[in-house]
Design a protein around this motif. Structure first.
Motif, PDB file in Angstrom:
ATOM      1  N   LEU A  65       0.878  -1.140   0.035  1.00  0.00           N
ATOM      2  CA  LEU A  65       0.095  -0.089  -0.015  1.00  0.00           C
ATOM      3  C   LEU A  65       1.035   1.314  -0.127  1.00  0.00           C
ATOM      4  O   LEU A  65       0.774   2.196  -0.827  1.00  0.00           O
TER       5      LEU A  65
ATOM      6  N   GLY B 271       2.828   1.695  -3.178  1.00  0.00           N
ATOM      7  CA  GLY B 271       1.849   1.941  -4.240  1.00  0.00           C
ATOM      8  C   GLY B 271       1.625   3.413  -4.373  1.00  0.00           C
ATOM      9  O   GLY B 271       1.671   3.931  -5.186  1.00  0.00           O
ATOM     10  N   LEU B 272       1.203   3.961  -3.068  1.00  0.00           N
ATOM     11  CA  LEU B 272       0.681   5.339  -3.004  1.00  0.00           C
ATOM     12  C   LEU B 272       1.769   6.292  -3.330  1.00  0.00           C
ATOM     13  O   LEU B 272       1.765   7.380  -4.093  1.00  0.00           O
TER      14      LEU B 272
ATOM     15  N   ARG C 174       3.040   6.008  -7.116  1.00  0.00           N
ATOM     16  CA  ARG C 174       1.936   6.585  -7.906  1.00  0.00           C
ATOM     17  C   ARG C 174       2.064   8.102  -7.734  1.00  0.00           C
ATOM     18  O   ARG C 174       1.073   8.766  -8.311  1.00  0.00           O
TER      19      ARG C 174
ATOM     20  N   ALA D 166       0.649   9.653  -5.398  1.00  0.00           N
ATOM     21  CA  ALA D 166      -0.311   9.925  -4.866  1.00  0.00           C
ATOM     22  C   ALA D 166      -0.014  10.787  -3.533  1.00  0.00           C
ATOM     23  O   ALA D 166      -0.564  11.707  -3.019  1.00  0.00           O
ATOM     24  N   ILE D 167       0.957  10.362  -2.744  1.00  0.00           N
ATOM     25  CA  ILE D 167       1.642  10.985  -1.671  1.00  0.00           C
ATOM     26  C   ILE D 167       3.018  11.839  -2.151  1.00  0.00           C
ATOM     27  O   ILE D 167       3.663  11.360  -2.872  1.00  0.00           O
ATOM     28  N   LYS D 168       2.816  13.076  -1.494  1.00  0.00           N
ATOM     29  CA  LYS D 168       3.811  14.009  -2.004  1.00  0.00           C
ATOM     30  C   LYS D 168       4.747  14.392  -0.577  1.00  0.00           C
ATOM     31  O   LYS D 168       4.242  14.170   0.575  1.00  0.00           O
TER      32      LYS D 168
ATOM     33  N   ASP E 216       3.402  16.764   1.751  1.00  0.00           N
ATOM     34  CA  ASP E 216       2.404  16.494   2.896  1.00  0.00           C
ATOM     35  C   ASP E 216       2.737  16.071   4.275  1.00  0.00           C
ATOM     36  O   ASP E 216       2.028  15.834   4.962  1.00  0.00           O
TER      37      ASP E 216
ATOM     38  N   LEU F 140      -2.838  14.602   5.176  1.00  0.00           N
ATOM     39  CA  LEU F 140      -2.357  13.369   4.634  1.00  0.00           C
ATOM     40  C   LEU F 140      -3.054  12.260   5.517  1.00  0.00           C
ATOM     41  O   LEU F 140      -3.497  11.262   4.961  1.00  0.00           O
TER      42      LEU F 140
ATOM     43  N   THR G 107      -6.492  11.852   4.391  1.00  0.00           N
ATOM     44  CA  THR G 107      -6.774  10.985   3.148  1.00  0.00           C
ATOM     45  C   THR G 107      -6.253   9.615   3.232  1.00  0.00           C
ATOM     46  O   THR G 107      -6.678   8.627   2.468  1.00  0.00           O
ATOM     47  N   PHE G 108      -4.982   9.592   3.590  1.00  0.00           N
ATOM     48  CA  PHE G 108      -4.444   8.017   3.858  1.00  0.00           C
ATOM     49  C   PHE G 108      -5.422   7.088   4.573  1.00  0.00           C
ATOM     50  O   PHE G 108      -5.267   5.933   4.031  1.00  0.00           O
TER      51      PHE G 108
ATOM     52  N   GLN H 183      -8.579   7.139   4.370  1.00  0.00           N
ATOM     53  CA  GLN H 183      -9.514   6.917   3.453  1.00  0.00           C
ATOM     54  C   GLN H 183      -9.173   5.601   2.361  1.00  0.00           C
ATOM     55  O   GLN H 183      -9.590   4.699   1.998  1.00  0.00           O
ATOM     56  N   ALA H 184      -7.752   6.039   2.144  1.00  0.00           N
ATOM     57  CA  ALA H 184      -7.184   4.938   1.050  1.00  0.00           C
ATOM     58  C   ALA H 184      -7.072   3.547   1.732  1.00  0.00           C
ATOM     59  O   ALA H 184      -7.221   2.516   1.371  1.00  0.00           O
TER      60      ALA H 184
ATOM     61  N   TRP I 252      -8.284   0.105   0.751  1.00  0.00           N
ATOM     62  CA  TRP I 252      -7.560  -1.141   0.583  1.00  0.00           C
ATOM     63  C   TRP I 252      -8.037  -2.209   1.507  1.00  0.00           C
ATOM     64  O   TRP I 252      -7.887  -3.282   1.101  1.00  0.00           O
TER      65      TRP I 252
END
Lengths: 534, 351
Positions: free
Chosen positions: B250, B253-254, B257, B259-261, B264, B293, B296-297, B299-300, B304
């Motif tokens: 997880l 992957g985030l 991709r 998705a996380i900067k 954050d 973060l 939002t994390f 939620q992801a 998952w």
């Protein structure tokens, strides 16, 4: 037996169990790896080990990261003890793991009968190797952050302060209190999601703004109670006219605006600028636009913000409620116009997508705002429409009453019978009446081309006059001025394409005898229903 | 909603009819229906009323408390007296050195299997020889496990060695150049990736602890992890097989991709003389996830954990959260003597 072989054989008899045990304890724990690596690399030891111990030696070398050595040891076992199947399998697995698939496949041919290596296969390469993780929440959050950033960048005023709306629902009163800190994206999130309602103080610097607003409020007399259909119709007509006309007049002045339904009694037309501009100049230009449009409106009053040219040190200046907020008393949310379906973020994205920031030079424009020199950029579709229907464009521009009706037609809002009568009574007398009427009414919900043709064929007389049109629409505004005094004012006089010769003649003018015959026949028919004279 | 996270510090939770009302600054900001609520995670010491506590207990809602930095602090433990027989068997089995050793070997074998497979899969995908070499090293350690017998010290040493190899190659798994990984660091995490990993390991450990309690076992007695005051050793044991599958995949992957900067995260200068105590370390950690973060994390993470996967033992698809419960049930079967050995989740579909 030569002496070298004899020496090796004597070594083979040595029991390496203790050494192997020590190595196992160290290597498997990852301790003292350098020394262990030196021992593991000692060829004279692993070559004389029995196959099972040599296999363990190879696994220890593999664990220690001596992968080439492990391959060599396994190769040695395969060569020296081909019948020892576990070494074949281990070698094939190691070569496969190291990405040396073809060598692993070659082993399947080298291995003796009875050693099953059918499970060996070269792994196929996938696209990225990244797992498809659920990153939708992040994509949504990034989109929200981008929208919030853009919103804060556009709808900005005084940086160190903003206003929060308060409401007393029991008494139905509301107002604003200043919040003396910069607005954060969390504040904006609260505003958009209806938890709080904020306003912005327009005056950004000493006498400069980045935002100007034309506030269109419904006339007070129309705000209370339920309106009858005629008044409601008049409000819708004015609304449609205003929503088209303000952006049009602004465009003529070289400005672009974003329309917002304020959620209660009217609309806001937001003019956002790329850089700070003098408030006095914004007031002047927007004031001219409001004047030009406002004189043709009866249902709405237009007001320009900011109202000051500059504010004193202690003052905060005018504030305007930020778009898409909830009114704390009415509970209604404001929306960018035209409305878009979807959640708050979809609606915000659509609204901001339509926004064009005005350059500061846009305020030097002219047109109806009267200051000379601005260049108007027409929308291509509008230009095309003007070229195709010049009569409609002219009437629309010069006659506010008909402009409202035509705006309603464009919006596809059903016309009342009176409004329809006016459309036929005016445009039905043009040379291209059929084309124009079908175009104007084609968007109506109950559009029937045959009925339009029939109604057109029954038209007689002269175009409806301005006075009659104002009566039918209940308008109280002044009649349009004409360059020359005319005995009978009607909207087609705005069109150079119209001439009296085009007007269909009445039957009695064309054939008086026939008309008299018709009248006689009609009188006879009525007479039949009269009681007989005694 | 089945699972609710209350993230904001200073939240006051009271009962409001059939709902829980979340109150901040004297105003109700949200109401959560108690009907259907299965788990409540409270971050940052919110205040609960007695009525809320009674509802949480009577409805058997899993309630976990994390500190403001996301570290596990406490859980609302319900009385599990019904399962005394299960716990007695657990104590007996895990007190037997041979069976405890076999159990520890199985757990480590499962963990090494996932590490080797994950590295091998990524090595094939990216043609990375270093990853392939690390996968081969871990595979060799896994093959040597049987030789460790019931020697728990050696088994733990092998597990530690494999983890070192795995995390040495971890930078090769990170393709987002904004993120660096210079080895695993905890208490405090020194970089964003370590912060993410630690936070997610805490969440998954909490899920495993819940599952263990749901099947009636004692999370504080395990085999691979020695008993220590306050340490849920069995949860630490059973979480090993999920570290790669649920956490590393997880997080990587985030991050990969994008998705996380990096923006954050909140970065701080570590004190020059080191941390005075645990509290200062928590307050002044050099890197931590920003509030946005974290929201939002989570939620992801929820999405998952609700993703479906096949479990060969049951022949059905389960959510990731459901797989954890199924594995806890398999461990229960082993403890009760219904299964010869405990088998970690075999991660079907990936070789």
């Amino acid at each position: 037996m030569n002496p070298a072989n004899a020496k090796l054989q004597s070594k083979a008899k040595v029991d390496f169990a203790l050494l192997l045990g020590t190595l196992r304890a160290r290597v498997l724990r990852g301790e003292d790896m350098e020394r262990s690596a030196r021992i593991l690399a000692n060829e004279s030891v692993w070559k004389v080990l029995p196959p099972n111990r040599a296999l363990e030696w190879a696994l220890l070398a593999q664990s220690a990261g001596l992968l080439d050595l492990a391959v060599r040891i396994l190769g040695h076992i395969n060569a020296a003890h081909p019948e020892f199947a576990p070494a074949w399998a281990e070698r094939a697995a190691l070569l496969t793991a190291l990405g040396r698939g073809p060598e692993a496949m070659a082993l399947t041919k080298l291995a003796p009968d009875g050693v099953d290596l059918s499970h060996v296969e070269i792994p196929t390469r996938t696209e990225s190797g990244d797992d498809p993780v659920p990153d939708g929440a992040f994509r949504a959050a990034r989109r929200e952050d981008d929208l919030l950033r853009r919103y804060l960048d556009v709808f900005r005023g005084r940086e160190d302060c903003f206003a929060r709306q308060w409401a007393n629902r029991n008494e139905g009163t509301a107002g604003y209190v200043p919040v003396r800190r910069p607005m954060t994206s969390q504040d904006l999130r609260d505003h958009l999601q209806g938890r709080k309602t904020y306003g912005v103080y327009l005056m950004e610097g000493p006498g400069t703004v980045r935002l100007g607003v034309i506030d269109a409020d419904l006339a007070k007399s129309l705000r209370t109670g339920k309106l009858d259909s005629a008044k409601r119709s008049a409000v819708y007509r004015d609304r449609d006219f205003m929503l088209n006309r303000v952006p049009e007049v602004a465009a003529e002045a070289g400005l672009s605006c974003l329309t917002e339904f304020s959620g209660g009694k009217g609309f806001h037309f937001w003019f956002a600028f790329e850089a700070p501009v003098p408030a006095a100049r914004v007031r002047h230009v927007l004031g001219r636009i409001a004047t030009v449009v406002g004189r043709d409106l009866t249902a709405f009053n237009l007001e320009v913000f900011p109202k000051q040219d500059k504010v004193g040190e202690a003052g905060l200046g005018n504030l305007v409620k930020l778009p898409m907020g909830l009114h704390r008393v009415s509970g209604k949310a404001s929306e960018f116009w035209p409305k878009v379906r979807g959640d708050v973020w979809a609606r915000l994205e659509a609204g901001l997508g339509r926004l064009v920031l005005n350059p500061a030079s846009g305020l030097d424009g002219s047109g109806p705002t009267g200051d000379g020199g601005g260049q108007v950029l027409e929308h291509p579709r509008f230009s095309e429409w003007t070229a195709t229907y010049p009569e409609l464009a002219l009437v629309s521009e010069r006659c506010p009453a008909l402009a409202g009706l035509l705006a309603s037609c464009r919006e596809g809002r059903g016309l009342t019978m009176r409004e329809e009568k006016i459309v036929y009574g005016v445009f039905g007398f043009l040379t291209r009446a059929r084309t124009i009427l079908h175009h104007a009414l084609g968007n109506q919900p109950e559009y029937n081309p045959h009925l339009v043709d029939l109604k057109l064929s029954r038209l007689r007389g002269t175009p409806l006059g301005c006075r009659r049109i104002h009566e039918l629409l209940g308008l109280t505004i002044d009649y349009c001025p004409f360059e020359k005094p005319v005995p009978y004012a009607h909207p087609l006089l705005h069109c150079p394409q119209w001439s009296t010769a085009d007007s269909p003649k009445a039957e009695r003018v064309n054939n008086l005898q026939d008309a008299l015959d018709h009248l006689r026949a009609s009188l006879d028919m009525v007479a039949r229903f009269l009681p007989a004279r005694s | 909603m089945e699972r609710v996270f209350v993230l904001e510090t200073g939240t006051y939770i009271r009962k409001s009819g059939p709902n829980l009302a979340l109150v901040r600054d004297g105003k109700t900001v949200e109401e959560v229906a108690l009907d259907g609520l299965r788990a409540l995670t409270l971050v940052g010491y919110p205040t609960l009323t007695a009525a809320v506590l009674r509802e949480l207990v009577s409805k058997r809602i899993e309630t976990v408390i994390l500190n403001p930095k996301g570290r596990f602090e406490a859980r609302l433990v319900l009385d599990e007296h019904k399962h005394v027989e299960r716990r007695r068997n657990q104590y007996a089995v895990l007190s037997d050195p041979e069976r405890a050793g076999a159990c520890a070997r199985a757990i480590v074998r499962g963990k090494l299997e996932t590490q080797a497979r994950f590295l091998g899969k990524r090595a094939t995908a990216t043609a990375n020889a270093a990853l392939a070499a690390s996968a081969a090293r871990i595979r060799a350690l896994q093959r040597s496990l049987d030789g460790a017998g019931a020697d728990l010290d050696l088994i733990r040493g092998m597990e530690g060695h494999a983890s070192n190899v795995y995390f040495q190659s971890f930078p090769g798994l990170v393709t987002n150049m904004d993120f660096e990984f210079n080895g695993r660091s905890r208490r405090p995490p020194l970089d964003p990736l370590n912060a993410l990993l630690s936070f997610t390991y805490t969440l998954v450990t909490s899920e495993v602890t819940n599952a263990i309690q749901r099947v009636g076992l004692d999370p504080y007695l395990g085999s691979l992890h020695a008993t220590a005051y306050g340490r849920p050793s069995l949860a630490c044991d059973l979480v090993e097989e999920w570290r790669v599958l649920l956490v590393d995949r997880l997080v990587l992957g985030l991050v990969n991709r994008r998705a996380i900067k990096k923006d954050d995260f909140i970065f701080r200068q570590a004190p020059k003389g080191g941390y005075a105590d645990e509290a200062e370390m928590r307050d002044k950690r050099p890197v931590e996830m920003g509030p946005g973060l974290r929201r939002t994390f989570l939620q992801a993470y929820e999405a998952w954990m609700n993703r479906q996967a096949h479990h060969p033992a049951t022949g059905k698809n389960h959510t990731h959260r459901g797989l954890i419960l199924e594995q806890a049930r398999l461990f229960l079967a082993f403890v009760m003597g219904e299964a010869e050995a405990y088998t970690p989740y075999p991660w079907p579909g990936v070789r």
